[in-house]
Design a protein around this motif. Structure first.
Motif, PDB file in Angstrom:
ATOM      1  N   VAL A  55       0.837  -1.192   0.000  1.00  0.00           N
ATOM      2  CA  VAL A  55       0.000   0.000   0.000  1.00  0.00           C
ATOM      3  C   VAL A  55       0.876   1.248   0.000  1.00  0.00           C
ATOM      4  CG1 VAL A  55      -1.731   1.302   1.335  1.00  0.00           C
ATOM      5  CG2 VAL A  55      -1.830  -1.199   1.249  1.00  0.00           C
ATOM      6  N   ALA A  56       0.469   2.286  -0.716  1.00  0.00           N
ATOM      7  CA  ALA A  56       1.107   3.592  -0.606  1.00  0.00           C
ATOM      8  C   ALA A  56       0.486   4.327   0.570  1.00  0.00           C
ATOM      9  CB  ALA A  56       0.936   4.393  -1.892  1.00  0.00           C
ATOM     10  N   VAL A  57       1.321   4.860   1.456  1.00  0.00           N
ATOM     11  CA  VAL A  57       0.873   5.475   2.705  1.00  0.00           C
ATOM     12  C   VAL A  57       1.352   6.920   2.765  1.00  0.00           C
ATOM     13  CG1 VAL A  57       0.931   5.326   5.225  1.00  0.00           C
ATOM     14  CG2 VAL A  57       1.033   3.230   3.846  1.00  0.00           C
ATOM     15  N   MET A  58       0.488   7.809   3.220  1.00  0.00           N
ATOM     16  CA  MET A  58       0.852   9.206   3.416  1.00  0.00           C
ATOM     17  C   MET A  58       0.499   9.666   4.827  1.00  0.00           C
ATOM     18  SD  MET A  58      -0.605  12.702   1.610  1.00  0.00           S
ATOM     19  CE  MET A  58      -2.176  12.556   2.491  1.00  0.00           C
ATOM     20  N   PHE A  59       1.464  10.275   5.505  1.00  0.00           N
ATOM     21  CA  PHE A  59       1.231  11.012   6.746  1.00  0.00           C
ATOM     22  C   PHE A  59       1.513  12.472   6.443  1.00  0.00           C
ATOM     23  CE2 PHE A  59       1.301   6.905   8.554  1.00  0.00           C
ATOM     24  CZ  PHE A  59       0.915   6.951   9.888  1.00  0.00           C
ATOM     25  N   CYS A  60       0.573  13.354   6.746  1.00  0.00           N
ATOM     26  CA  CYS A  60       0.730  14.769   6.425  1.00  0.00           C
ATOM     27  C   CYS A  60       0.126  15.611   7.541  1.00  0.00           C
ATOM     28  CB  CYS A  60       0.041  15.078   5.086  1.00  0.00           C
ATOM     29  SG  CYS A  60       0.172  16.786   4.548  1.00  0.00           S
ATOM     30  N   ASP A  61       0.924  16.500   8.122  1.00  0.00           N
ATOM     31  CA  ASP A  61       0.354  17.360   9.163  1.00  0.00           C
ATOM     32  C   ASP A  61       0.770  18.808   8.961  1.00  0.00           C
ATOM     33  OD1 ASP A  61       2.889  17.714  10.220  1.00  0.00           O
ATOM     34  OD2 ASP A  61       2.389  16.976  12.217  1.00  0.00           O
ATOM     35  N   ILE A  62       0.079  19.701   9.672  1.00  0.00           N
ATOM     36  CA  ILE A  62       0.318  21.132   9.552  1.00  0.00           C
ATOM     37  C   ILE A  62       1.627  21.479  10.254  1.00  0.00           C
ATOM     38  CG2 ILE A  62      -0.552  23.427  10.100  1.00  0.00           C
ATOM     39  CD1 ILE A  62      -3.375  22.224  10.103  1.00  0.00           C
ATOM     40  N   GLY A 111      -3.540   8.867   4.741  1.00  0.00           N
ATOM     41  CA  GLY A 111      -4.224   8.339   3.567  1.00  0.00           C
ATOM     42  C   GLY A 111      -3.550   7.082   3.055  1.00  0.00           C
ATOM     43  N   LEU A 112      -4.344   6.214   2.409  1.00  0.00           N
ATOM     44  CA  LEU A 112      -3.852   4.960   1.848  1.00  0.00           C
ATOM     45  C   LEU A 112      -4.266   4.865   0.379  1.00  0.00           C
ATOM     46  CD1 LEU A 112      -5.084   2.536   4.690  1.00  0.00           C
ATOM     47  CD2 LEU A 112      -2.896   3.766   4.597  1.00  0.00           C
ATOM     48  N   TRP A 113      -3.358   4.389  -0.466  1.00  0.00           N
ATOM     49  CA  TRP A 113      -3.677   4.171  -1.873  1.00  0.00           C
ATOM     50  C   TRP A 113      -3.433   2.709  -2.213  1.00  0.00           C
ATOM     51  CZ3 TRP A 113      -2.287   8.617   0.193  1.00  0.00           C
ATOM     52  CH2 TRP A 113      -2.961   9.772  -0.215  1.00  0.00           C
ATOM     53  N   ASN A 166       5.384   6.463   1.884  1.00  0.00           N
ATOM     54  CA  ASN A 166       6.025   5.147   1.874  1.00  0.00           C
ATOM     55  C   ASN A 166       5.200   4.185   1.038  1.00  0.00           C
ATOM     56  OD1 ASN A 166       7.834   3.111   2.484  1.00  0.00           O
ATOM     57  ND2 ASN A 166       7.064   2.746   4.543  1.00  0.00           N
ATOM     58  N   TYR A 167       5.841   3.129   0.551  1.00  0.00           N
ATOM     59  CA  TYR A 167       5.150   2.014  -0.105  1.00  0.00           C
ATOM     60  C   TYR A 167       5.596   0.761   0.617  1.00  0.00           C
ATOM     61  CZ  TYR A 167       3.323  -1.089  -3.734  1.00  0.00           C
ATOM     62  OH  TYR A 167       2.624  -2.057  -4.409  1.00  0.00           O
ATOM     63  N   CYS A 168       4.654   0.102   1.289  1.00  0.00           N
ATOM     64  CA  CYS A 168       5.039  -0.969   2.203  1.00  0.00           C
ATOM     65  C   CYS A 168       3.902  -1.973   2.380  1.00  0.00           C
ATOM     66  CB  CYS A 168       5.397  -0.371   3.564  1.00  0.00           C
ATOM     67  SG  CYS A 168       4.056   0.586   4.321  1.00  0.00           S
ATOM     68  N   PRO A 169       4.239  -3.183   2.863  1.00  0.00           N
ATOM     69  CA  PRO A 169       3.185  -4.141   3.203  1.00  0.00           C
ATOM     70  C   PRO A 169       2.347  -3.608   4.353  1.00  0.00           C
ATOM     71  CG  PRO A 169       5.333  -5.222   3.058  1.00  0.00           C
ATOM     72  CD  PRO A 169       5.589  -3.745   3.066  1.00  0.00           C
ATOM     73  N   LEU A 170       1.046  -3.832   4.258  1.00  0.00           N
ATOM     74  CA  LEU A 170       0.122  -3.340   5.277  1.00  0.00           C
ATOM     75  C   LEU A 170      -0.958  -4.400   5.481  1.00  0.00           C
ATOM     76  CD1 LEU A 170       0.203  -0.543   6.694  1.00  0.00           C
ATOM     77  CD2 LEU A 170      -1.661   0.156   5.208  1.00  0.00           C
ATOM     78  N   TYR A 171      -1.254  -4.683   6.716  1.00  0.00           N
ATOM     79  CA  TYR A 171      -2.361  -5.588   7.036  1.00  0.00           C
ATOM     80  C   TYR A 171      -3.611  -4.734   7.163  1.00  0.00           C
ATOM     81  CZ  TYR A 171      -4.812  -9.537   9.185  1.00  0.00           C
ATOM     82  OH  TYR A 171      -5.696 -10.564   9.456  1.00  0.00           O
ATOM     83  N   VAL A 172      -4.480  -4.803   6.165  1.00  0.00           N
ATOM     84  CA  VAL A 172      -5.621  -3.898   6.099  1.00  0.00           C
ATOM     85  C   VAL A 172      -6.935  -4.648   6.332  1.00  0.00           C
ATOM     86  CG1 VAL A 172      -4.497  -2.254   4.562  1.00  0.00           C
ATOM     87  CG2 VAL A 172      -5.767  -4.165   3.585  1.00  0.00           C
ATOM     88  N   GLY A 173      -7.918  -3.907   6.779  1.00  0.00           N
ATOM     89  CA  GLY A 173      -9.241  -4.475   7.007  1.00  0.00           C
ATOM     90  C   GLY A 173     -10.013  -3.630   7.988  1.00  0.00           C
TER      91      GLY A 173
END
Length: 245
Positions: A55-62, A111-113, A166-173
Motif C-alpha cells: 500500500v502507498a501510505v501518506m502522513f501529512c500534518d500542519i 491516507g492509503l492508496w 512510503n510504499y510498504c506491506p500493510l495488514y488492512v481491514g
C-alpha cells in the motif's frame, strides 16, 4: 480509472459472510470514486476479509501548528476551524486521487492508496499519493479569508505541511469496536517517523516508495539517512524537489 462494484453477500462454508462483486467502469457523472462508494455505503460490514497487501501510505500534518495556534489564532474556536477546514479539503484530495482516508491523529491526516480493491499497481498507487501530497501542500499555502480564516492572510512564512510517503506491506481491514477500515505494519510506523523528520513544505519519500514510483526520479534530491527511535536500521529516503512548488 474509477469503477463501480455490484456486490452480493454470501455465506462461506465456515459460516462467515463474504462478498462477491463484479467490477464495472464508473460513469464519472454518476459517482466519484470506488473508495468513497464502499465506505459511505458501509459495504465492508458484510464481512470484508482482512489481508496483507502493498500500500502507498501518506502522513501529512500542519507544520508549525503550535506556533500558529498560540501566536496567531489564539482562540480555541479558530483553532478548531483551521483543523476542520484544512482536514476536510485534505481528505477530499485523498478521495479525488483514488485513495482511502484512514484517520486523523491530532492535526495529521493519514491516507492509503491501493485499498479497498487493489486494482492498480505500485506505480499508480505511489503516483496518486505523490499528487495528493503536492495538492495538499499547495492548498494549505492558500488558506485564508475564503476559508473563514482571515488571520492567516499575509502570514510569513505562510501555513505549510510536513509530509512522509512510503510504499510498504500493510495488514488492512476492519478493526476496532467501530470497524474502521485501517491498516497496521512496521512500514506504517516508519512512515509516521519519516513525517516527523520533514520540515515545512517538505515531502519525504522512503526508498521503497521512490523505487515503486519508477519514473520522475530526477525530481528527487540525494539519498539521505536518519536514525530514529526504536528502529534498528536508519531510514533511507529522498526529498521531493521544490522546483515549481
Amino acid at each position: 480509472d474509477t469503477h463501480h462494484a455490484e456486490l452480493t453477500p454470501h455465506v462461506e462454508p465456515g459460516g462467515e459472510i463474504a462478498l462477491d462483486y463484479q467490477v464495472e467502469p464508473y460513469d464519472p457523472e454518476i459517482a466519484e470514486d470506488t473508495g468513497r462508494f464502499y465506505v459511505e455505503h458501509q459495504l465492508f460490514s458484510y464481512g470484508e476479509i482482512r489481508r496483507e497487501r502493498d500500500v502507498a501510505v501518506m502522513f501529512c500534518d500542519i507544520s508549525g501548528f503550535t506556533r500558529v495556534s498560540e501566536q496567531v489564532l489564539k482562540e480555541p474556536a479558530l483553532i478548531g476551524r483551521l483543523v476542520d477546514r484544512w482536514s476536510a479539503q485534505a481528505v477530499e484530495i485523498i478521495w479525488e486521487t483514488g485513495g482511502v482516508f484512514d484517520k486523523m491523529v491530532g492535526d495529521c491526516v493519514i491516507g492509503l492508496w491501493g485499498p479497498p480493491l487493489f486494482e492498480g499497481d505500485a506505480a499508480s498507487y505511489c503516483g496518486a499519493a505523490l499528487r495528493a501530497a503536492e495538492q495538499i501542500r499547495d492548498f494549505t499555502r492558500r488558506l485564508g479569508a475564503e476559508q473563514g480564516l482571515p488571520q492567516l492572510e499575509g502570514l510569513e512564512p505562510p501555513l505549510g505541511v510536513a509530509t512522509g510517503l512510503n510504499y510498504c506491506p500493510l495488514y488492512v481491514g476492519l478493526f476496532g469496536p467501530n470497524e474502521d477500515y485501517t491498516g497496521f505494519s512496521a512500514g506504517m510506523n516508519n512512515t509516521a517517523r519519516l513525517q516527523g523528520l520533514a520540515v515545512r513544505d517538505e515531502i519525504l519519500c522512503l526508498g521503497p516508495f521512490v523505487e515503486a514510483l519508477g519514473a520522475g526520479l530526477a525530481r528527487f534530491g540525494e539519498e539521505r539517512q536518519a536514525a530514529v527511535k526504536n528502529v534498528a536500521e536508519p531510514l533511507i529516503f529522498r526529498a521531493l524537489g521544490t522546483e515549481g512548488a
